[in-house]
Motif scaffolding. Structure first.
Motif, PDB file in Angstrom:
ATOM      1  N   THR A  11       0.837  -1.212   0.000  1.00  5.22           N
ATOM      2  CA  THR A  11       0.000   0.000   0.000  1.00  5.22           C
ATOM      3  C   THR A  11       0.868   1.258   0.000  1.00  5.22           C
ATOM      4  N   ALA A  12       1.895   1.265   0.845  1.00 10.99           N
ATOM      5  CA  ALA A  12       2.800   2.418   0.894  1.00 10.99           C
ATOM      6  C   ALA A  12       3.542   2.583  -0.431  1.00 10.99           C
ATOM      7  N   MET A  13       3.917   1.462  -1.027  1.00 12.16           N
ATOM      8  CA  MET A  13       4.613   1.523  -2.312  1.00 12.16           C
ATOM      9  C   MET A  13       3.727   2.135  -3.398  1.00 12.16           C
ATOM     10  N   MET A  14       2.474   1.753  -3.420  1.00 11.54           N
ATOM     11  CA  MET A  14       1.549   2.318  -4.402  1.00 11.54           C
ATOM     12  C   MET A  14       1.312   3.804  -4.154  1.00 11.54           C
ATOM     13  N   THR A  15       1.304   4.201  -2.887  1.00  8.14           N
ATOM     14  CA  THR A  15       1.159   5.626  -2.558  1.00  8.14           C
ATOM     15  C   THR A  15       2.345   6.418  -3.105  1.00  8.14           C
ATOM     16  N   PHE A  16       3.550   5.891  -2.907  1.00  3.04           N
ATOM     17  CA  PHE A  16       4.731   6.600  -3.408  1.00  3.04           C
ATOM     18  C   PHE A  16       4.836   6.526  -4.923  1.00  3.04           C
ATOM     19  N   ALA A  17       4.303   5.495  -5.529  1.00  2.09           N
ATOM     20  CA  ALA A  17       4.270   5.444  -6.992  1.00  2.09           C
ATOM     21  C   ALA A  17       3.361   6.553  -7.519  1.00  2.09           C
ATOM     22  N   TRP A  18       2.243   6.753  -6.845  1.00  7.13           N
ATOM     23  CA  TRP A  18       1.334   7.834  -7.245  1.00  7.13           C
ATOM     24  C   TRP A  18       2.014   9.179  -7.050  1.00  7.13           C
ATOM     25  N   ARG A  19       2.666   9.359  -5.892  1.00  8.46           N
ATOM     26  CA  ARG A  19       3.356  10.629  -5.629  1.00  8.46           C
ATOM     27  C   ARG A  19       4.448  10.885  -6.658  1.00  8.46           C
ATOM     28  N   LEU A  20       5.139   9.813  -7.069  1.00 10.29           N
ATOM     29  CA  LEU A  20       6.226   9.966  -8.037  1.00 10.29           C
ATOM     30  C   LEU A  20       5.701  10.468  -9.379  1.00 10.29           C
ATOM     31  N   THR A  21       4.494  10.074  -9.731  1.00 13.30           N
ATOM     32  CA  THR A  21       3.933  10.529 -11.012  1.00 13.30           C
ATOM     33  C   THR A  21       3.313  11.920 -10.932  1.00 13.30           C
ATOM     34  N   LYS A  24       6.057  17.961  -8.378  1.00 10.36           N
ATOM     35  CA  LYS A  24       6.221  19.251  -9.038  1.00 10.36           C
ATOM     36  C   LYS A  24       7.666  19.751  -8.995  1.00 10.36           C
ATOM     37  N   THR A  25       8.462  19.235  -8.063  1.00  5.23           N
ATOM     38  CA  THR A  25       9.853  19.697  -7.959  1.00  5.23           C
ATOM     39  C   THR A  25      10.803  18.499  -7.941  1.00  5.23           C
ATOM     40  N   ILE A  26      12.058  18.774  -8.219  1.00  5.20           N
ATOM     41  CA  ILE A  26      13.094  17.733  -8.225  1.00  5.20           C
ATOM     42  C   ILE A  26      13.290  17.132  -6.827  1.00  5.20           C
ATOM     43  N   PRO A  27      13.361  17.952  -5.760  1.00  5.93           N
ATOM     44  CA  PRO A  27      13.513  17.341  -4.431  1.00  5.93           C
ATOM     45  C   PRO A  27      12.347  16.405  -4.071  1.00  5.93           C
ATOM     46  N   GLN A  28      11.129  16.755  -4.479  1.00  2.59           N
ATOM     47  CA  GLN A  28       9.988  15.871  -4.242  1.00  2.59           C
ATOM     48  C   GLN A  28      10.155  14.563  -5.016  1.00  2.59           C
ATOM     49  N   GLN A  29      10.645  14.687  -6.237  1.00  2.00           N
ATOM     50  CA  GLN A  29      10.862  13.492  -7.057  1.00  2.00           C
ATOM     51  C   GLN A  29      11.923  12.599  -6.438  1.00  2.00           C
ATOM     52  N   ASP A  30      13.026  13.200  -5.986  1.00  2.00           N
ATOM     53  CA  ASP A  30      14.096  12.421  -5.360  1.00  2.00           C
ATOM     54  C   ASP A  30      13.600  11.703  -4.114  1.00  2.00           C
ATOM     55  N   SER A  31      12.825  12.406  -3.304  1.00  4.11           N
ATOM     56  CA  SER A  31      12.306  11.812  -2.065  1.00  4.11           C
ATOM     57  C   SER A  31      11.360  10.654  -2.359  1.00  4.11           C
ATOM     58  N   ALA A  32      10.434  10.864  -3.280  1.00  5.27           N
ATOM     59  CA  ALA A  32       9.466   9.815  -3.620  1.00  5.27           C
ATOM     60  C   ALA A  32      10.166   8.624  -4.271  1.00  5.27           C
ATOM     61  N   GLU A  33      11.155   8.900  -5.115  1.00  7.19           N
ATOM     62  CA  GLU A  33      11.887   7.820  -5.772  1.00  7.19           C
ATOM     63  C   GLU A  33      12.657   6.983  -4.759  1.00  7.19           C
ATOM     64  N   ARG A  34      13.320   7.643  -3.811  1.00 16.99           N
ATOM     65  CA  ARG A  34      14.087   6.936  -2.786  1.00 16.99           C
ATOM     66  C   ARG A  34      13.160   6.052  -1.927  1.00 16.99           C
ATOM     67  N   ALA A  35      12.037   6.605  -1.504  1.00 18.16           N
ATOM     68  CA  ALA A  35      11.093   5.839  -0.682  1.00 18.16           C
ATOM     69  C   ALA A  35      10.514   4.667  -1.472  1.00 18.16           C
ATOM     70  N   PHE A  36      10.156   4.909  -2.732  1.00 15.12           N
ATOM     71  CA  PHE A  36       9.602   3.850  -3.578  1.00 15.12           C
ATOM     72  C   PHE A  36      10.616   2.720  -3.761  1.00 15.12           C
ATOM     73  N   ASN A  37      11.876   3.076  -3.966  1.00 18.66           N
ATOM     74  CA  ASN A  37      12.934   2.091  -4.150  1.00 18.66           C
ATOM     75  C   ASN A  37      13.131   1.252  -2.884  1.00 18.66           C
ATOM     76  N   LYS A  38      13.172   1.888  -1.724  1.00 19.28           N
ATOM     77  CA  LYS A  38      13.347   1.171  -0.464  1.00 19.28           C
ATOM     78  C   LYS A  38      12.169   0.237  -0.191  1.00 19.28           C
ATOM     79  N   LEU A  39      10.970   0.716  -0.445  1.00 20.16           N
ATOM     80  CA  LEU A  39       9.787  -0.116  -0.234  1.00 20.16           C
ATOM     81  C   LEU A  39       9.778  -1.312  -1.187  1.00 20.16           C
TER      82      LEU A  39
END
Length: 91
Positions: A11-21, A24-39
């Motif tokens: 569920t958390a992974m799907m949430t971060f996948a949605w956030r990744l898509t 609006k900013t590069i730092p948000q993308q980096d954060s969501a990508e890192r969390a998605f990868n760890k999950l």
């Protein structure tokens, strides 16, 4: 318990996948990508743990001492045998 953890991680992974898509900013993308990868890595490790739990591990036979009498034959080394019927005619 493992299944419940896997469901929560999924569920958390799907949430971060949605956030990744929808970033609006590069730092948000980096954060969501890192969390998605760890999950994703956590979920893969959980799947492996579930597989090990269900299979109960491989059985191993270890022979420590062998006596071969005069006229007998022995094989020294690693021997692999699949067991069961191996021949095409079923015998």
């Amino acid at each position: 318990m493992l299944a419940a953890q896997m469901a929560a991680v999924h569920t958390a992974m799907m949430t971060f996948a949605w956030r990744l898509t929808h970033v609006k900013t590069i730092p948000q993308q980096d954060s969501a990508e890192r969390a998605f990868n760890k999950l994703g890595r956590t979920f893969a490790a959980q799947v492996e743990a579930l597989k090990r739990y269900r299979s109960r591990g491989d059985q191993t036979v270890r022979v420590e001492h062998v006596t071969v009498n005069e006229g007998g034959q022995a094989i020294v080394g690693n021997v692999r045998h699949g067991g069961g019927r191996n021949r095409a005619d079923g015998s």
